[in-house]
Scaffold this active site. Structure first.
Site, PDB file in Angstrom:
ATOM      1  CG  HIS A 139      -2.063  -1.000   1.069  1.00  0.00           C
ATOM      2  ND1 HIS A 139      -2.509  -1.497  -0.137  1.00  0.00           N
ATOM      3  CD2 HIS A 139      -2.826  -1.608   2.027  1.00  0.00           C
ATOM      4  CE1 HIS A 139      -3.502  -2.355   0.088  1.00  0.00           C
ATOM      5  NE2 HIS A 139      -3.709  -2.447   1.372  1.00  0.00           N
ATOM      6  CG  HIS A 212      -7.828  -0.416   2.479  1.00  0.00           C
ATOM      7  ND1 HIS A 212      -8.591  -1.234   3.275  1.00  0.00           N
ATOM      8  CD2 HIS A 212      -6.724  -1.123   2.147  1.00  0.00           C
ATOM      9  CE1 HIS A 212      -7.957  -2.386   3.438  1.00  0.00           C
ATOM     10  NE2 HIS A 212      -6.833  -2.352   2.746  1.00  0.00           N
ATOM     11  CD  GLU A 350      -8.360  -3.317  -0.504  1.00  0.00           C
ATOM     12  OE1 GLU A 350      -7.198  -2.908  -0.732  1.00  0.00           O
ATOM     13  OE2 GLU A 350      -8.607  -4.305   0.212  1.00  0.00           O
TER      14      GLU A 350
END
Length: 386
Positions: A139, A212, A350
């Protein structure tokens, strides 16, 4: 997903929220123009505050977004009786997000999901990233887009919007190129939250942006999501290794616990540990390859919570969607209103390109070059089924 522990106490969160609430500007409506409220969300530093922006539509839906991490802090949706409740996990205060939570509601970048061994090659150069998820990069790094202060521009109107911009410097978190990013959240009349992503670079780089949000459509944050019924318009998924890196195979979902081509309760097969992939993910933490891989906006997923009747549809221009079932939530995080986020109390959908794409030549490319524009759209639409 990375397991984090939130140390901030509920009393501190409540005090921060009270301070924020007292500073809200009055919401006004003129000729269907909805004014976006702004309030101080907390201090990023001694001299800089984070701001909380509240978007409302005429139907009564309300979405609160912070310029810290581009984070969706809360999001209300009506149930079959017209009762509005917050349906996304998060924190009452900025302090909660600063001290570490698993990306609740945040914008994710420069590269969402995992990159194997924190390394990739591009144009003959090897780039090394922080290994913040076991042996892998996750991420965007130690300080990804979820932990920076974005520049926010509220856009009042009958469909209020918030434009967020940020420039990631060349070498930031190990990635090449000065990357200029623009994200626009728009709350529409039909109870959709539209997210438009755009980016340009001055040097070849890789990019994979997403949001997210953790959803629990039952409301109240006092139950798991195992009774939620999910449909994924995907006939293949990406099997992963023990460290959750795709093996490179695109595997048919038919005959496996990963078949959500028809509406299926999450809990019906999530503990089927006879399937190696369920064991590796601790449940579902995998990327599904959409049957329609075009760049057109198409329906990727839907979720029904049968008790409340809340129904969520996810549309995207992306080729894939990561479905995660909160497997790493373990009751150590105290969230909004003192709620304790226990195992599988939230689910994530996502929209994105495939994980580890920079190291998999057979996957759709995530390379962005100078002169090109990265542009994707995702829409989360709420309605009710009675």
């Amino acid at each position: 997903m990375k397991k984090n522990i939130l140390l901030v106490a509920g009393l501190l969160a409540g005090a921060m929220l009270t301070a924020c609430e007292s500073k809200k500007a009055e919401n006004t409506q003129t000729n269907d123009t909805l004014k976006i409220e702004q309030s101080v969300f907390g201090k990023v530093s001694d001299s800089t505050n984070a701001t909380l922006y509240t978007l409302k539509n005429q139907a009564g839906t309300e979405v609160k977004i912070s310029d810290f991490g581009g984070t969706i802090v809360s999001w209300t949706a009506a149930d079959k009786n017209g009762k509005f409740e917050d349906i996304t996990l998060g924190c009452d205060s900025l302090a909660g997000y600063q001290k570490g939570v698993p990306y609740f509601g945040a914008l994710i970048g420069r590269f969402g999901n995992r990159i194997a061994n924190g390394q990739f090659q591009l144009d003959g150069t090897t780039y090394t990233l922080a290994k913040n998820n076991g042996p892998n990069a996750l991420h965007g790094g130690l300080k990804g887009f979820d932990k920076v202060l974005w520049t926010a521009t509220p856009i009042d109107g009958d469909e209020p919007a918030l434009k967020l911009t940020y420039t990631a410097k060349d070498g930031e978190e190990g990635y090449p190129g000065n990357l200029s990013v623009e994200v626009i959240y728009t709350l529409t009349k039909d109870n959709s939250l539209k997210i438009d992503y755009k980016a340009t670079t001055d040097k070849a780089t890789v990019i994979n942006l997403t949001n997210h949000a953790y959803f629990n459509l039952k409301g109240g944050f006092n139950s798991d999501i195992l009774d939620h019924e999910v449909t994924l318009n995907a006939d293949k998924f990406l099997p992963v290794s023990k460290t959750l890196i795709p093996t490179g195979e695109l595997k048919a979902v038919a005959g496996t616990p990963f078949d959500f081509t028809k509406s299926t309760k999450i809990g019906s097969r999530i503990n089927d540990t006879s399937d190696e992939q369920i064991k590796f993910g601790g449940g579902y933490d995998h990327c599904w390859v959409l049957a329609d891989s075009s760049k057109n906006l198409k329906l990727a997923a839907s979720v029904l919570e049968p008790t409340s009747g809340r129904f969520l549809e996810v549309f995207t221009t992306e080729p894939a969607i990561q479905f995660y079932t909160g497997n790493f939530l373990d009751g150590t995080i105290v969230g909004k209103g003192g709620a304790v986020y226990k195992h599988r109390y939230g689910l994530c959908l996502e929209t994105q390109h495939y994980p580890n794409s920079p190291n998999q030549a057979s996957f759709p490319s995530t390379v962005l070059k100078p002169g090109e524009t990265y542009q994707t759209t995702t829409v989360y639409k709420f309605s009710v089924k009675k």
